[in-house]
Motif scaffolding. Sequence first.
Motif, mmCIF file in Angstrom:
data_model
loop_
_atom_site.group_PDB
_atom_site.id
_atom_site.type_symbol
_atom_site.label_atom_id
_atom_site.label_comp_id
_atom_site.label_asym_id
_atom_site.label_seq_id
_atom_site.Cartn_x
_atom_site.Cartn_y
_atom_site.Cartn_z
ATOM 1 N N LEU A 126 61.962 57.397 38.933
ATOM 2 C CA LEU A 126 60.732 57.197 38.149
ATOM 3 C C LEU A 126 60.665 58.193 36.991
ATOM 4 O O LEU A 126 60.258 57.838 35.882
ATOM 5 C CB LEU A 126 59.499 57.338 39.051
ATOM 6 N N VAL A 127 61.057 59.423 37.255
ATOM 7 C CA VAL A 127 61.075 60.434 36.191
ATOM 8 C C VAL A 127 62.082 60.027 35.111
ATOM 9 O O VAL A 127 61.800 60.126 33.917
ATOM 10 C CB VAL A 127 61.410 61.833 36.773
ATOM 11 N N ALA A 128 63.244 59.542 35.524
ATOM 12 C CA ALA A 128 64.265 59.117 34.561
ATOM 13 C C ALA A 128 63.766 57.941 33.732
ATOM 14 O O ALA A 128 64.000 57.873 32.520
ATOM 15 C CB ALA A 128 65.546 58.735 35.286
ATOM 16 N N PHE A 129 63.064 57.033 34.367
ATOM 17 C CA PHE A 129 62.553 55.860 33.658
ATOM 18 C C PHE A 129 61.526 56.253 32.599
ATOM 19 O O PHE A 129 61.472 55.674 31.516
ATOM 20 C CB PHE A 129 61.930 54.868 34.650
ATOM 21 N N ARG A 177 68.800 55.219 30.945
ATOM 22 C CA ARG A 177 67.419 55.031 31.375
ATOM 23 C C ARG A 177 67.140 53.597 31.833
ATOM 24 O O ARG A 177 66.386 53.359 32.765
ATOM 25 C CB ARG A 177 66.504 55.397 30.193
ATOM 26 N N ARG A 178 67.778 52.638 31.189
ATOM 27 C CA ARG A 178 67.536 51.231 31.508
ATOM 28 C C ARG A 178 67.841 50.924 32.973
ATOM 29 O O ARG A 178 67.234 50.053 33.570
ATOM 30 C CB ARG A 178 68.355 50.331 30.603
ATOM 31 N N LEU A 179 68.790 51.647 33.563
ATOM 32 C CA LEU A 179 69.156 51.396 34.950
ATOM 33 C C LEU A 179 68.111 51.897 35.942
ATOM 34 O O LEU A 179 68.060 51.437 37.058
ATOM 35 C CB LEU A 179 70.496 52.036 35.270
ATOM 36 N N ALA A 180 67.299 52.855 35.513
ATOM 37 C CA ALA A 180 66.269 53.372 36.407
ATOM 38 C C ALA A 180 65.228 52.323 36.725
ATOM 39 O O ALA A 180 64.555 52.384 37.751
ATOM 40 C CB ALA A 180 65.599 54.607 35.795
ATOM 41 N N ALA A 181 65.101 51.348 35.842
ATOM 42 C CA ALA A 181 64.141 50.274 36.084
ATOM 43 C C ALA A 181 64.652 49.397 37.192
ATOM 44 O O ALA A 181 63.981 48.835 37.951
ATOM 45 C CB ALA A 181 63.949 49.448 34.816
#
Length: 190
Positions: free
Chosen positions: A175-178, A186-190
Motif C-alpha cells: 500500500l505504501v508503494a502504491f 508502482r503499477r504492480l503494487a495495485a
Amino acid sequence: MPRRTVFLITAAVTFLMAIVVLVTPRQEPRYQGRTLSEWLVLARTNLTTVEQHYVDIGEEPFGGYSPAAQQAIDAVRQIGPRAVRELVGWIERPAPLFDEELRAFGKLVPIGGGKRTRNRANLAVFGFQLLRFRASAAAPELTRMMKDRKVSQQSRESAMSALACLGPAGLQPLLVAFSDPSQPGRRLAA
C-alpha cells in the motif's frame, strides 16, 4: 625452492580456493531427504490447473489436493520458516551464481551449449504462495528489495508478488508503494 615458485603456488591455491567458495552453493533446507527446490518443483508439477488456482488465491480446494501435490505442499510447509532465507535469496539472485559466472566466462571464451538459465524467482514466489503467513518474517527484506533501484526489475517485481502472498505483513508495504509516485514498479503494487 625459489621464492617465485612458492609465490606462484600460493597464488594458484588461493585462486582455486576462492573459486570453490564462490561456486559452492549454500545448503538448501531439506525435508525427508529432498531439498526445498525439489519439493517446490514436485508441488508445481503435480498441481492441476484448478488446484493451482486455489494456491493462487490462498485457499484449499474442496476435497483437498491430489495426493502427490498434497505431499509436496505439506513438505514445503514442514520446512516452513527455514525456507524464508533461501526463497528471498532466489528472488534477489534469480540465476544461480555459478550460472552467472559461466555466462560471463562464455562471453570471454566461446563455449557451446546455448543458453542455460534457471529462473529461481518464480519458484520462490510459488514457495511464498504455499507458505503464506508462515513466511511473514520475509516482509522487511522483500520490502527493501522492492524499493531498491539497484536490484533488477525482475527481482523487484518478484518481491512485490511475494509480499502479496504474506497477508497483512505484506499488504502494508504494498500500500505504501502504491501511494508513492517515485516507487519503481508502482503499477504492480495495485
